[in-house]
Write an enzyme that holds these catalytic residues in place. Structure first.
Site, short mmCIF file in Angstrom:
data_model
loop_
_atom_site.label_atom_id
_atom_site.label_comp_id
_atom_site.label_asym_id
_atom_site.label_seq_id
_atom_site.Cartn_x
_atom_site.Cartn_y
_atom_site.Cartn_z
N PRO A 122 0.78 -1.24 0.00
CA PRO A 122 0.00 0.00 0.00
C PRO A 122 0.82 1.30 0.00
O PRO A 122 0.78 2.08 0.95
CB PRO A 122 -0.84 -0.13 1.27
CG PRO A 122 0.03 -0.93 2.19
CD PRO A 122 0.75 -1.91 1.31
N CYS A 123 1.51 1.56 -1.10
CA CYS A 123 2.29 2.79 -1.20
C CYS A 123 1.39 4.02 -1.20
O CYS A 123 1.85 5.13 -0.89
CB CYS A 123 3.19 2.75 -2.44
SG CYS A 123 2.31 2.55 -3.99
N HIS A 124 0.12 3.85 -1.52
CA HIS A 124 -0.81 4.98 -1.52
C HIS A 124 -1.06 5.51 -0.10
O HIS A 124 -1.54 6.63 0.06
CB HIS A 124 -2.14 4.59 -2.17
CG HIS A 124 -2.84 3.45 -1.51
ND1 HIS A 124 -2.49 2.13 -1.75
CD2 HIS A 124 -3.85 3.42 -0.60
CE1 HIS A 124 -3.27 1.35 -1.02
NE2 HIS A 124 -4.10 2.09 -0.31
#
Length: 159
Positions: A122-124
């Protein structure tokens, strides 16, 4: 040998790649001529199911075998990203501190941007120290959508 599948998501067509050793990449494309797959290769079926559950609001955690390619440092950053809880955000500085070196903030941000497993890693969920939605390879509108999708407090309409 890596296989691919294409699925429709609310944010565009996602390309999923992987093999018997795990999922190697998930990305979203701006390409409008790609047709979603009708047959999903066996190695990718769990990923397709879990991504669909995520977008339907029924999944907050992925349980998949991941096999992304990257440097040792990038993999350390991606491991830290996997620890960010659903519906929460951290800053790039937080990630650098978790890696033991606040001065590695630029390198951590770079590794974050090279994440090959869209949504699953989950880089967001990584934002600027000031709370701003900084760079996102898929476009800031997608980052904003994903964070709103994961926000445990849904805005209610007054009317």
């Amino acid at each position: 040998m890596s296989t691919e599948a294409y699925i429709e998501t609310p944010l565009g067509i996602a390309t999923i790649s992987g093999d018997k050793d795990g999922i190697t990449s998930v990305s979203v494309t701006k390409e409008t001529t790609i047709i979603p797959s009708t047959m999903i290769p066996p190695y990718l079926q769990d990923t397709v199911v879990q991504l669909r559950e995520y977008f339907e609001g029924d999944r907050t955690h992925f349980d998949l075998t991941l096999n992304p390619s990257g440097t040792d440092f990038q993999k350390k950053v991606w491991d830290e990203l996997l620890k960010i809880p659903f519906g929460k955000t951290v800053s790039y500085l937080d990630i650098a501190k978790r890696l033991g070196d606040p001065k590695s903030i630029r390198a951590a941000a770079s590794a974050n941007g090279k994440n090959p497993l869209w949504i699953i890693i989950p880089c967001h969920r990584v934002i600027g120290s000031d709370g701003s939605l900084t760079g996102y390879a898929g476009g800031l509108w997608r980052k904003k959508w994903l964070l709103a999708h994961e926000n445990p407090v849904k805005q209610q309409s007054l009317f």
